[in-house]
Design a protein around this motif. Sequence first.
Motif, PDB file in Angstrom:
ATOM      1  N   THR A  93       0.926  -1.179  -0.174  1.00  0.00           N
ATOM      2  CA  THR A  93       0.039   0.210  -0.203  1.00  0.00           C
ATOM      3  C   THR A  93       0.583   1.188  -0.339  1.00  0.00           C
ATOM      4  O   THR A  93       0.868   2.122  -0.722  1.00  0.00           O
ATOM      5  N   VAL A  97       0.496   4.278  -3.236  1.00  0.00           N
ATOM      6  CA  VAL A  97      -0.213   5.532  -2.172  1.00  0.00           C
ATOM      7  C   VAL A  97       0.893   6.773  -3.307  1.00  0.00           C
ATOM      8  O   VAL A  97       0.753   7.360  -3.281  1.00  0.00           O
ATOM      9  N   ILE A 108      -8.632   7.162  -4.496  1.00  0.00           N
ATOM     10  CA  ILE A 108      -8.080   5.745  -4.328  1.00  0.00           C
ATOM     11  C   ILE A 108      -9.316   4.542  -4.041  1.00  0.00           C
ATOM     12  O   ILE A 108     -10.386   5.566  -2.896  1.00  0.00           O
ATOM     13  N   ALA A 152      -3.987   4.950   2.751  1.00  0.00           N
ATOM     14  CA  ALA A 152      -4.913   5.272   1.702  1.00  0.00           C
ATOM     15  C   ALA A 152      -5.746   6.353   1.537  1.00  0.00           C
ATOM     16  O   ALA A 152      -5.874   7.114   1.016  1.00  0.00           O
ATOM     17  N   HIS A 158     -10.823   9.065  -1.134  1.00  0.00           N
ATOM     18  CA  HIS A 158     -10.352   7.715  -0.617  1.00  0.00           C
ATOM     19  C   HIS A 158     -11.515   7.234   0.029  1.00  0.00           C
ATOM     20  O   HIS A 158     -12.539   7.663   1.213  1.00  0.00           O
TER      21      HIS A 158
END
Length: 283
Positions: A93, A97, A108, A152, A158
């Motif tokens: 992640t 990101v 996202i 995130a 998000h």
Amino acid sequence: MKIFVAGSTGVIGRSLLPKLVKAGHEVIGMTRNAEQLQVIEALGAKAIVADAFDREGIIEAIGEIKPDAVMHQLTSLSNWSSADNARIRMEGTRNLVDAAKQAGVKKIIAQSISWAYEPGEQPATEEVPLDIQAAAPRKTTIDGIVALEEAAAELPDHVILRYGTLYGPHTWYDSKGAMADKTRNHELPATDGITSFLHVEDAANAALLALDWPSGTLNIVDDEPASGTEWLPVYAEALHAPGPEFQSGSNDWERGASNAKARKYGWVPQYPTWRSGFAQSLK
Ligand SMILES: NC(=O)c1ccc[n+]([C@@H]2O[C@H](COP(=O)([O-])OP(=O)(O)OC[C@H]3O[C@@H](n4cnc5c(N)ncnc54)[C@H](OP(=O)(O)O)[C@@H]3O)[C@@H](O)[C@H]2O)c1
């Protein structure tokens, strides 16, 4: 929209890609495995080979594609290792990101889980804190989830989807899946622990809809959180397997989750309960 799907070959990814394409999006699916390129293309998407742990490679790939949104459906569950899965949630992640930020991506949609909440009596709403006090081995999972969700949330738009326990094609609950084997072999006791299930098609549909949802966190689970003593006999019957043994007791965090918020957003599960969904998906 141009959408980059990390985890495009997984159980959710394979169901999600055709839905995104059908909705008119330009879709680019990522895999580590060149043999999967044709599988992704057959689902109507473009395909690239990249590894989420190869930070420079991911930054370069997303920098070239410049998508409007990134779908994060990465897991590492095929070998049942919670440590591997936590690693992809943390490092994978982070890389995804950072690559998105550098490419100017604003949006996202990320896959999380609905069983990471603090212990409690009722199905958890999204306001319940995550179980950050959990002891090992659960701590490994919680640490991974916290890292994934925090990373995130660094992008301006998000949506975190806290999925229930997946069933349906190619999952562990499919007729060839590991839970089916355990049930047939009488290795899975029916306990009082509460699970919230989710059909894989409903998971993919939520990811598609989430492209239009405001930033936030949502439980994506079916309507009927249930104890093992309720759902396991129904699952065993759908498999034509012997009924389970009953074992009282549960982990205090096995409480299920509420889908009230997702339903308010307009998400309507095609499989509202495992009660009919198991038999439908095992036909
Ligand atoms: N909420 C839930 O209950 C839940 C959620 C997810 C999965 N599961 C269970 O877990 C089982 C396995 O899941 P799965 O079939 O989706 O497989 P998986 O092995 O967990 O892989 C999922 C996806 O992540 C990608 N991926 C993993 N590591 C990567 C890396 N380092 N770099 C780039 N991509 C990477 C895989 O791509 P490539 O392998 O093509 O590179 C694949 O597209 C399922 O049968 C399901 O029952 C449960």
